[in-house]
Design an enzyme around this catalytic site. Structure first.
Site, short mmCIF file in Angstrom:
data_model
loop_
_atom_site.label_atom_id
_atom_site.label_comp_id
_atom_site.label_asym_id
_atom_site.label_seq_id
_atom_site.Cartn_x
_atom_site.Cartn_y
_atom_site.Cartn_z
N TYR A 254 0.83 -1.21 0.00
CA TYR A 254 0.00 0.00 0.00
C TYR A 254 0.86 1.25 0.00
O TYR A 254 0.63 2.18 -0.79
CB TYR A 254 -0.93 0.00 1.22
CG TYR A 254 -1.87 1.18 1.27
CD1 TYR A 254 -2.99 1.23 0.44
CD2 TYR A 254 -1.64 2.24 2.14
CE1 TYR A 254 -3.85 2.32 0.50
CE2 TYR A 254 -2.50 3.33 2.20
CZ TYR A 254 -3.62 3.36 1.38
OH TYR A 254 -4.46 4.46 1.43
N LYS B 203 1.17 4.15 -3.03
CA LYS B 203 0.86 5.57 -2.89
C LYS B 203 2.07 6.45 -3.24
O LYS B 203 1.92 7.54 -3.79
CB LYS B 203 0.36 5.86 -1.47
CG LYS B 203 -0.99 5.23 -1.17
CD LYS B 203 -2.05 5.62 -2.18
CE LYS B 203 -3.41 5.04 -1.85
NZ LYS B 203 -4.45 5.40 -2.86
#
Length: 253
Positions: free
Chosen positions: A165, A169
């Site tokens: 994750y 990002k």
């Protein structure tokens, strides 16, 4: 000309659904609510019924190139005047919050595919529709967790964990920077935003709260209000920025 038109991905739940609901409070705004299975979201369908003619749902699976292209073609046929704002909200998190080297490789690849490549494919497909109008705003919804500088400084939650994750990002932020440079001369404003830690299904996961040692600080409604306030004041000079909607300031890449 129709009123301002937004396309919001990941619109069937969580922050995406919150943005759709929040945009309905803006008089005349039209929203294309894009999701993998919009018909299965009772909350979204309720909004469609509550605001007839102002919300158009479209099937868009960010993992499927054909689905993304079909969604853009569908929107073009329904709203031939074009789109003002694209909000790339759709995203997923690691299946489990574990230390970096415990991450499953297939899980890592899927997170990158959805959060990074999916956002790119959506932007690529909707680019001709955005060019039809003068606003030309692309919002890539990122996270404070995507800041490489803050990770190195230990200034973010989940240090050393949730590598899929966090990496997605960070990559999304680079994607923002590259597209901001590529589209600057065409009058686009491309930004990454952080909506804060919000009590959605993803934000409220027990393993996330355990790893961080706290509870989410924002409701969907609170985050949406701040996010829409930020989007409403974006201007050309904001092109390429990485901005916190909650703190109303730039984050370091």
């Amino acid at each position: 000309m129709v009123a301002k038109v937004y396309v919001v991905t990941g619109a069937s739940r969580g922050l995406g659904l919150g943005l759709v609901a929040g945009l309905m409070k803006q008089d005349g705004t039209v929203v294309v609510a894009a999701a993998r299975n919009p018909g299965k979201s009772d909350a979204l369908q309720k909004l469609v019924q509550q605001y007839p003619g102002r919300i158009h749902t479209v099937v868009l699976d960010t993992e499927d190139v054909a689905s993304v292209k079909d969604a853009a073609a569908s929107v073009d046929s329904v709203i031939p005047e074009g789109v003002d704002v694209l909000v790339n909200m759709a995203g997923i998190m690691d299946d489990q919050i574990v230390s970096a080297l415990q991450t499953d490789g297939s899980d890592y690849m899927r997170v990158l595919k959805v959060n990074v490549v999916g956002s790119f494919l959506t932007t690529q497909a909707f680019y001709p529709l955005l060019k039809k109008r003068d606003v030309r705003i692309i919002v890539n919804v990122s996270s404070l967790l995507g800041s490489i500088g803050n990770q190195r400084a230990g200034a973010v939650p989940l240090v050393g964990k949730a590598i899929a994750y966090l990496s997605s990002k960070a990559a999304l932020n680079m994607q923002t920077a590259v597209l901001a440079s590529a589209l600057k001369d065409e009058g686009f404003t491309v930004v990454s935003t952080c909506p804060g830690w919000v009590a959605t299904d993803m934000g409220s996961r027990s393993d996330t709260k355990e790893a961080i040692g706290a509870e989410p600080g924002l409701t969907v409604e609170q985050s949406t209000e701040k996010h829409l306030a930020l989007i409403s004041k974006l201007a050309k000079h904001d092109n390429g920025k990485y901005i916190s909607a909650v703190e109303d300031k730039e984050y370091p890449y």
